[in-house]
Scaffold this active site. Sequence first.
Site, PDB file in Angstrom:
ATOM      1  N   LYS A  13      61.083  24.492  41.849  1.00  0.00           N
ATOM      2  CA  LYS A  13      60.783  25.499  40.809  1.00  0.00           C
ATOM      3  C   LYS A  13      61.775  25.422  39.645  1.00  0.00           C
ATOM      4  O   LYS A  13      61.388  25.466  38.490  1.00  0.00           O
ATOM      5  CB  LYS A  13      60.844  26.930  41.380  1.00  0.00           C
ATOM      6  CG  LYS A  13      59.834  27.225  42.454  1.00  0.00           C
ATOM      7  CD  LYS A  13      59.859  28.692  42.844  1.00  0.00           C
ATOM      8  CE  LYS A  13      61.148  29.159  43.477  1.00  0.00           C
ATOM      9  NZ  LYS A  13      61.459  28.558  44.784  1.00  0.00           N
ATOM     10  N   ARG A  88      59.752  38.327  44.679  1.00  0.00           N
ATOM     11  CA  ARG A  88      59.946  37.673  45.971  1.00  0.00           C
ATOM     12  C   ARG A  88      59.522  38.567  47.131  1.00  0.00           C
ATOM     13  O   ARG A  88      59.771  38.242  48.283  1.00  0.00           O
ATOM     14  CB  ARG A  88      61.422  37.340  46.117  1.00  0.00           C
ATOM     15  CG  ARG A  88      61.700  35.866  46.401  1.00  0.00           C
ATOM     16  CD  ARG A  88      63.179  35.663  46.207  1.00  0.00           C
ATOM     17  NE  ARG A  88      63.704  34.470  46.744  1.00  0.00           N
ATOM     18  CZ  ARG A  88      64.306  33.543  45.991  1.00  0.00           C
ATOM     19  NH1 ARG A  88      64.345  33.644  44.696  1.00  0.00           N
ATOM     20  NH2 ARG A  88      64.851  32.501  46.577  1.00  0.00           N
ATOM     21  N   ARG A 127      70.139  17.708  47.617  1.00  0.00           N
ATOM     22  CA  ARG A 127      70.512  18.227  46.310  1.00  0.00           C
ATOM     23  C   ARG A 127      71.944  18.759  46.322  1.00  0.00           C
ATOM     24  O   ARG A 127      72.464  19.178  47.332  1.00  0.00           O
ATOM     25  CB  ARG A 127      69.502  19.259  45.804  1.00  0.00           C
ATOM     26  CG  ARG A 127      69.515  20.586  46.512  1.00  0.00           C
ATOM     27  CD  ARG A 127      68.424  21.479  45.938  1.00  0.00           C
ATOM     28  NE  ARG A 127      68.524  22.823  46.448  1.00  0.00           N
ATOM     29  CZ  ARG A 127      67.689  23.803  46.147  1.00  0.00           C
ATOM     30  NH1 ARG A 127      66.674  23.581  45.343  1.00  0.00           N
ATOM     31  NH2 ARG A 127      67.859  24.998  46.653  1.00  0.00           N
ATOM     32  N   ARG A 160      75.426  23.814  47.982  1.00  0.00           N
ATOM     33  CA  ARG A 160      75.445  25.281  47.936  1.00  0.00           C
ATOM     34  C   ARG A 160      75.504  25.862  49.353  1.00  0.00           C
ATOM     35  O   ARG A 160      74.854  25.347  50.251  1.00  0.00           O
ATOM     36  CB  ARG A 160      74.166  25.772  47.240  1.00  0.00           C
ATOM     37  CG  ARG A 160      74.390  26.162  45.804  1.00  0.00           C
ATOM     38  CD  ARG A 160      73.133  26.446  45.052  1.00  0.00           C
ATOM     39  NE  ARG A 160      72.114  27.211  45.748  1.00  0.00           N
ATOM     40  CZ  ARG A 160      70.912  27.452  45.218  1.00  0.00           C
ATOM     41  NH1 ARG A 160      70.598  27.009  44.038  1.00  0.00           N
ATOM     42  NH2 ARG A 160      70.026  28.143  45.892  1.00  0.00           N
ATOM     43  N   ARG A 171      66.139  30.923  55.102  1.00  0.00           N
ATOM     44  CA  ARG A 171      65.483  31.100  53.793  1.00  0.00           C
ATOM     45  C   ARG A 171      63.991  30.782  53.899  1.00  0.00           C
ATOM     46  O   ARG A 171      63.163  31.456  53.296  1.00  0.00           O
ATOM     47  CB  ARG A 171      66.141  30.214  52.740  1.00  0.00           C
ATOM     48  CG  ARG A 171      67.514  30.722  52.346  1.00  0.00           C
ATOM     49  CD  ARG A 171      68.253  29.733  51.491  1.00  0.00           C
ATOM     50  NE  ARG A 171      67.724  29.682  50.137  1.00  0.00           N
ATOM     51  CZ  ARG A 171      67.936  28.678  49.309  1.00  0.00           C
ATOM     52  NH1 ARG A 171      68.647  27.640  49.684  1.00  0.00           N
ATOM     53  NH2 ARG A 171      67.436  28.717  48.094  1.00  0.00           N
TER      54      ARG A 171
HETATM   55  P1  AMP Z   1      67.274  30.940  44.488  1.00  0.00           P
HETATM   56  O1  AMP Z   1      68.289  30.251  43.661  1.00  0.00           O
HETATM   57  O2  AMP Z   1      66.066  31.400  43.721  1.00  0.00           O
HETATM   58  O3  AMP Z   1      66.891  30.172  45.728  1.00  0.00           O
HETATM   59  O4  AMP Z   1      67.965  32.311  45.007  1.00  0.00           O
HETATM   60  C1  AMP Z   1      69.149  32.262  45.767  1.00  0.00           C
HETATM   61  C2  AMP Z   1      69.310  33.568  46.535  1.00  0.00           C
HETATM   62  O5  AMP Z   1      69.395  34.667  45.623  1.00  0.00           O
HETATM   63  C3  AMP Z   1      68.143  33.921  47.451  1.00  0.00           C
HETATM   64  O6  AMP Z   1      68.214  33.257  48.700  1.00  0.00           O
HETATM   65  C4  AMP Z   1      68.331  35.436  47.579  1.00  0.00           C
HETATM   66  O7  AMP Z   1      69.402  35.744  48.447  1.00  0.00           O
HETATM   67  C5  AMP Z   1      68.757  35.826  46.164  1.00  0.00           C
HETATM   68  N1  AMP Z   1      67.579  36.146  45.313  1.00  0.00           N
HETATM   69  C6  AMP Z   1      67.134  35.465  44.211  1.00  0.00           C
HETATM   70  N2  AMP Z   1      66.048  36.063  43.693  1.00  0.00           N
HETATM   71  C7  AMP Z   1      65.793  37.130  44.465  1.00  0.00           C
HETATM   72  C8  AMP Z   1      64.788  38.137  44.454  1.00  0.00           C
HETATM   73  N3  AMP Z   1      63.801  38.145  43.530  1.00  0.00           N
HETATM   74  N4  AMP Z   1      64.835  39.078  45.421  1.00  0.00           N
HETATM   75  C9  AMP Z   1      65.810  39.110  46.350  1.00  0.00           C
HETATM   76  N5  AMP Z   1      66.779  38.181  46.427  1.00  0.00           N
HETATM   77  C10 AMP Z   1      66.782  37.205  45.494  1.00  0.00           C
END
Ligand code: AMP
Length: 216
Positions: A13, A88, A127, A160, A171
């Site tokens: 994404k 989400r 990654r 990460r 996740r």
């Molecule tokens: P991402 O980089 O989008 O994979 O987000 C990393 C982490 O941020 C996720 O695993 C969640 O812990 C938190 N996070 C990001 N976006 C959201 C969201 N819309 N709702 C809740 N947690 C979020």
Amino acid sequence: MHIILFGSPGVGKGTQAKLLSTKLGIPHISTGDILRQAVKEQTAIGKKANEIMSRGDLVPDDVMIEIIKERIGKSDCGKGFILDGYPRSDIQAIAFDKLLNQLGINNIILINITAKEDEIIKRINNRRACKVCGHIFILEDIKNLTKCPNCSAEKSFYLRDDDTKGVIKNRLKVFNLTTKPVFEHYKKQGKVISVNGMGTVEEVNRKIISALDSRS
Ligand code: AMP
């Protein structure tokens, strides 16, 4: 154009959002990046989110709803936005519909990028992020580099915390249980385009653009 880029963690994404943002001239809004910045700056939200994120769980809906409300109210979102990582959960989707309604936005499109789970796990294992600018790279592309190609930081590549094996498993579970219903929510409204995310970055990008073209 108002776009939600939807799909499992690791499906691509962020990469696709950056390409689309350049092509369409609208901002890429990654809630993960916003939260990581808050963690880095040790703000109140960052302190609250840090542990939750490193477990691979979701930050509470009320926090996320406020973050997105503030962000899409900014002037650079006047012509549209590309959301990456929001909504989400069902609760976030319902709150988002309400917000869009208040803002008079009625052309939201959810682009659902799909890929097989073993491919997703392979992509996440391969990654690395830059700890200074947060840019994500494919291991193969940076293996002989010492400087980040995005911000020139020295020796800044790392895996990460939430990309480690145990956390990825959680996740993906959270995605299947809590986030997948967001797809159904927008499907019922006829606002979904699905794109097969297998293939190179350029191939997937072409598929997304042609799906958007055929819709407009
Ligand atoms: P991402 O980089 O989008 O994979 O987000 C990393 C982490 O941020 C996720 O695993 C969640 O812990 C938190 N996070 C990001 N976006 C959201 C969201 N819309 N709702 C809740 N947690 C979020």
